[in-house]
Write an enzyme that holds these catalytic residues in place. Structure first.
Site, mmCIF file in Angstrom:
data_model
loop_
_atom_site.group_PDB
_atom_site.id
_atom_site.type_symbol
_atom_site.label_atom_id
_atom_site.label_comp_id
_atom_site.label_asym_id
_atom_site.label_seq_id
_atom_site.Cartn_x
_atom_site.Cartn_y
_atom_site.Cartn_z
ATOM 1 N N HIS A 1 -4.910 -3.049 6.508
ATOM 2 C CA HIS A 1 -4.680 -3.341 5.083
ATOM 3 C C HIS A 1 -6.030 -3.719 4.479
ATOM 4 O O HIS A 1 -6.360 -4.876 4.303
ATOM 5 C CB HIS A 1 -3.672 -4.487 4.929
ATOM 6 C CG HIS A 1 -3.601 -4.992 3.514
ATOM 7 N ND1 HIS A 1 -3.087 -4.249 2.485
ATOM 8 C CD2 HIS A 1 -4.005 -6.158 2.965
ATOM 9 C CE1 HIS A 1 -3.175 -4.941 1.360
ATOM 10 N NE2 HIS A 1 -3.740 -6.099 1.631
ATOM 11 N N ASP B 1 0.843 -1.203 0.000
ATOM 12 C CA ASP B 1 0.000 0.000 0.000
ATOM 13 C C ASP B 1 0.879 1.255 0.000
ATOM 14 O O ASP B 1 0.613 2.228 -0.709
ATOM 15 C CB ASP B 1 -0.917 -0.004 1.229
ATOM 16 C CG ASP B 1 -1.677 -1.308 1.343
ATOM 17 O OD1 ASP B 1 -2.500 -1.584 0.470
ATOM 18 O OD2 ASP B 1 -1.405 -2.072 2.291
HETATM 19 P P1 NAI Z 1 -2.782 -18.198 -3.768
HETATM 20 O O1 NAI Z 1 -4.174 -18.668 -3.573
HETATM 21 O O2 NAI Z 1 -2.173 -18.170 -5.123
HETATM 22 O O3 NAI Z 1 -1.805 -19.053 -2.836
HETATM 23 C C1 NAI Z 1 -2.075 -19.298 -1.492
HETATM 24 C C2 NAI Z 1 -1.435 -20.633 -1.159
HETATM 25 O O4 NAI Z 1 -1.534 -20.793 0.265
HETATM 26 C C3 NAI Z 1 -2.115 -21.825 -1.783
HETATM 27 O O5 NAI Z 1 -1.149 -22.599 -2.490
HETATM 28 C C4 NAI Z 1 -2.690 -22.604 -0.590
HETATM 29 O O6 NAI Z 1 -2.648 -24.005 -0.760
HETATM 30 C C5 NAI Z 1 -1.741 -22.157 0.515
HETATM 31 N N1 NAI Z 1 -2.272 -22.306 1.885
HETATM 32 C C6 NAI Z 1 -3.548 -22.176 2.307
HETATM 33 N N2 NAI Z 1 -3.622 -22.443 3.619
HETATM 34 C C7 NAI Z 1 -2.375 -22.723 4.037
HETATM 35 C C8 NAI Z 1 -1.825 -23.107 5.279
HETATM 36 N N3 NAI Z 1 -2.606 -23.266 6.364
HETATM 37 N N4 NAI Z 1 -0.503 -23.330 5.364
HETATM 38 C C9 NAI Z 1 0.296 -23.223 4.274
HETATM 39 N N5 NAI Z 1 -0.185 -22.891 3.050
HETATM 40 C C10 NAI Z 1 -1.495 -22.637 2.938
HETATM 41 O O7 NAI Z 1 -2.741 -16.726 -3.088
HETATM 42 P P2 NAI Z 1 -1.677 -15.562 -3.297
HETATM 43 O O8 NAI Z 1 -2.079 -14.762 -4.474
HETATM 44 O O9 NAI Z 1 -0.318 -16.113 -3.238
HETATM 45 O O10 NAI Z 1 -2.007 -14.651 -2.015
HETATM 46 C C11 NAI Z 1 -1.764 -15.143 -0.718
HETATM 47 C C12 NAI Z 1 -2.409 -14.237 0.315
HETATM 48 O O11 NAI Z 1 -1.814 -12.942 0.309
HETATM 49 C C13 NAI Z 1 -3.909 -13.996 0.130
HETATM 50 O O12 NAI Z 1 -4.526 -14.084 1.405
HETATM 51 C C14 NAI Z 1 -3.976 -12.583 -0.376
HETATM 52 O O13 NAI Z 1 -5.208 -11.980 -0.054
HETATM 53 C C15 NAI Z 1 -2.838 -11.955 0.385
HETATM 54 N N6 NAI Z 1 -2.307 -10.702 -0.149
HETATM 55 C C16 NAI Z 1 -1.892 -9.754 0.750
HETATM 56 C C17 NAI Z 1 -1.331 -8.576 0.330
HETATM 57 C C18 NAI Z 1 -0.883 -7.548 1.321
HETATM 58 O O14 NAI Z 1 -0.463 -6.476 0.887
HETATM 59 N N7 NAI Z 1 -0.912 -7.784 2.624
HETATM 60 C C19 NAI Z 1 -1.173 -8.282 -1.106
HETATM 61 C C20 NAI Z 1 -1.592 -9.351 -1.979
HETATM 62 C C21 NAI Z 1 -2.154 -10.518 -1.494
#
Ligand code: NAI
Length: 332
Positions: free
Chosen positions: A187, A159
């Site tokens: 966030h 952000d």
């Molecule tokens: P994605 O869906 O591509 O990957 C998430 C992965 O986490 C999946 O492979 C899933 O199997 C795994 N996962 C789920 N539960 C788990 C657990 N208990 N232990 C280990 N692995 C687990 O999602 P992406 O795009 O990589 O985003 C990940 C997270 O980051 C989302 O929650 C998204 O909203 C968040 N995010 C946060 C941002 C920020 O600025 N704080 C910016 C962009 C995304």
């Protein structure tokens, strides 16, 4: 030669991790002299994808990469971890209410916090990225008995960087001429990107905006109607345009967050546990202006807040309080 630092990445089979892991292994996060050992933590359904990423990491033959372990067991995943990057989370599914989302994530981040307390290195630093990031960090920290709350942070650096980029484009001035930009609060859409203490080339950003936009009112209108909603809504804009959520930019922000934490910075934004600064209830993981001397982010105190800024911060903090109370009521 330096001993390898263990870095754990959860959600290792997901899209953010696919940008993040290669940059950590290349030395972008901890520097060109620091070897790393990567631990990839997934859930059983994500194990094949994470194993595939491990194969590709191997194929890069990174000189700094000493080992890659893939696991679905949190205790093993956080064993000896100095940096725990909690990226994996439960996304909001169709028909899922806010309480369902909070409870699904509480049952991920509670046990992960406990596993960090049980098996990570004594000087572990944990960064929560998975949403709702601030509240997930609060949950993990609350479950990590014996680990000081200031070892946990949540990512608002994306952000912050989005705010910088919007200012740089509007004025237009190079990004590295800006200082003192802050993202406050959660966030989420209630976050407050704040330029009141920011400078560009040593001069107040507000003055530069008034000059470029033609006056005090035009500058304030741009801030309220363009800048703030654009920055707060950028995640949704990326989904609309790209067809999936921010990944490489999120990974880049994680790299910058950890790098500045360990190598020092005079001003950036990060969500950290409040000690009551700016009236934010103690313990809430809230985004603040922060600095680091290399031993962890500390809130920059003593900034004067205009009434407009105060009410935006209060609204975002109220949302954080409501999330925390909802999790407490769920009792997960
Ligand atoms: P994605 O869906 O591509 O990957 C998430 C992965 O986490 C999946 O492979 C899933 O199997 C795994 N996962 C789920 N539960 C788990 C657990 N208990 N232990 C280990 N692995 C687990 O999602 P992406 O795009 O990589 O985003 C990940 C997270 O980051 C989302 O929650 C998204 O909203 C968040 N995010 C946060 C941002 C920020 O600025 N704080 C910016 C962009 C995304």
């Amino acid at each position: 030669p330096q001993q390898a630092s263990t870095v754990t990445v959860t959600g290792a089979g997901g899209q953010i991790a696919y940008s993040l892991l290669f940059r950590i292994a290349a030395g972008d996060m901890l520097g060109p002299d620091q070897p790393v050992r990567l631990r990839l933590l997934e859930i059983p359904q994500g194990m094949r994808a994470a194993e595939g990423v491990a194969l590709e990491l191997s194929d890069c033959a990174f000189p700094l990469l000493r080992a890659v372990d893939v696991t679905d067991d949190p205790r093993t995943g956080f064993d000896g971890s100095r940096f725990a990057l909690l990226v994996g989370a439960r996304p909001r599914g169709p028909g899922m209410e806010r309480a369902d989302l909070l409870s699904a994530n509480a049952s991920i981040f509670g046990p992960q916090g406990a596993a960090i307390a049980a098996s990570a290195a004594p000087d572990v630093r944990a960064v929560v990225v998975g949403n709702p990031a601030n509240t997930n960090a609060w949950i993990a920290s609350s479950a990590a008995h014996g680990v000081p709350a200031d070892r946990f942070s949540a990512l608002t650096r994306l952000d912050h960087n989005r705010a910088l980029a919007q200012l740089a484009a509007r004025l237009p001035r190079p990004v590295d001429e800006f200082a003192g930009v802050t993202v406050w609060g959660n966030h989420s859409a209630t976050q407050f990107p704040d330029i009141d203490h920011a400078t560009v080339g040593g001069r107040p950003v507000r003055d530069a905006l008034e000059e470029t936009l033609g006056g005090v009112e035009a500058a304030q209108r741009w801030l309220d109607e363009d800048f703030i909603p654009r920055v707060a809504g950028r995640g949704a804009e990326i989904i609309t345009v790209r067809g999936s959520s921010s990944a490489a930019s999120a990974a880049d922000a994680i790299i910058a967050h950890v790098r500045d934490d360990v190598s020092g910075t005079t001003w950036t934004s990060a969500a950290v546990a409040s000690h009551g600064e700016y009236g934010v209830p103690e313990g809430l993981v809230c985004s603040f202006p922060v600095r680091s001397d290399g031993t962890g982010y500390r809130v920059i105190e003593g900034l004067a807040l205009a009434p407009r800024a105060r009410s935006r911060i209060d609204a975002s903090v109220a949302e954080l309080v409501a999330e925390r109370d909802a999790v407490t009521e769920l009792g997960v």
